[in-house]
Motif scaffolding. Structure first.
Motif: not given
Length: 250
Positions: A55-70
């Motif tokens: 549940s929820g939303k947010g931004d995941w960062r890994a090794n210089g990259r960002t993904w918007r997750l739902t």
């Protein structure tokens, strides 16, 4: 079968770790974060993991990259991946985190320059047709699967994560995986977890943890669609986990 129920803790709830289940082939936890909060950047050199948004939303960062997750999306992190997560303001977020490998995730440490693992968004590969892993194995009715993190999709070694949907009348007969533990978390609907000793009730938020080699199955409630997230610990694919159907007595 070991049964757990998700709780709203405002923090971490361990569902499976080696204190709770010493012989477990992996670890499983729920991490609840308030809106606008940050999971600081850290790495875990000896373990791979899959993080799945419940549940929820947010931004995941890994090794210089960002993904918007739902909800229903997630990421795979190979050992050593530098990762961090920031929730959306006003949106409390609940994460399911599945760990494989040799390290205890509670030994995660702050970012170090030499951390070199890679992260990636997990895919949604539909398991359909007679040439799919479950299609070839058989033993189910009205059950659809999406493989999210496997050795084939993202290169996992010791963990598999997938989602399944049982439409009304759906079931998966008694079967077992000789080489891997299984977790099975009900997100919506409900039904009966099947064992050789009889059925066990599972409602939304209930998790069944099945040690390697134990017979198990599922039957959704009449007229009910049941959605789950499930997976294997100790293997990177269904083929590695092994799959045996219980022969019906005649």
């Amino acid at each position: 079968m070991i049964r757990r129920t998700l709780e709203r803790t405002g923090g971490v709830q361990w569902l499976v770790n080696r204190e709770l289940i010493p012989e477990s082939l992996g670890m499983l936890m729920i991490h609840e974060l308030s809106g606008g909060s940050v999971l600081p950047e850290h790495s875990l050199p000896g373990a791979e993991s899959v993080t799945f948004l419940l549940s929820g939303k947010g931004d995941w960062r890994a090794n210089g990259r960002t993904w918007r997750l739902t909800p229903g999306e997630g990421v795979f992190n190979s050992p050593g991946t530098r990762r961090a997560f920031e929730t959306e303001h006003g949106q409390d977020t609940m994460l399911l985190v599945v760990y494989g490998g040799t390290n205890d995730p509670r030994d995660a440490k702050p970012h170090e320059a030499h951390s070199a693992g890679g992260g990636c968004r997990i895919s949604r590969t539909a398991d359909q047709g007679s040439h799919s892993p479950l299609g070839e194995a058989g033993g189910f009715i009205d059950m659809g699967v999406h493989w999210l993190a496997t050795s084939q999709t993202v290169g996992t070694r010791s963990v598999v994560v997938a989602t399944s949907t049982f439409t009304p009348g759906g079931s998966h007969q008694l079967h077992r995986h000789p080489n891997a533990d299984e977790f099975f978390l009900v997100l919506q609907g409900g039904g009966e977890h099947l064992t050789k000793e009889g059925p066990v009730r599972l409602n939304p938020g209930d998790l069944a943890y099945i040690p390697a080699g134990e017979w198990h199955g599922f039957q959704t409630d009449p007229g009910v669609t049941t959605r789950t997230v499930y997976g294997y610990l100790g293997a990177g694919s269904l083929a590695q986990a092994g799959y045996e159907l219980l022969e019906e007595e005649t």
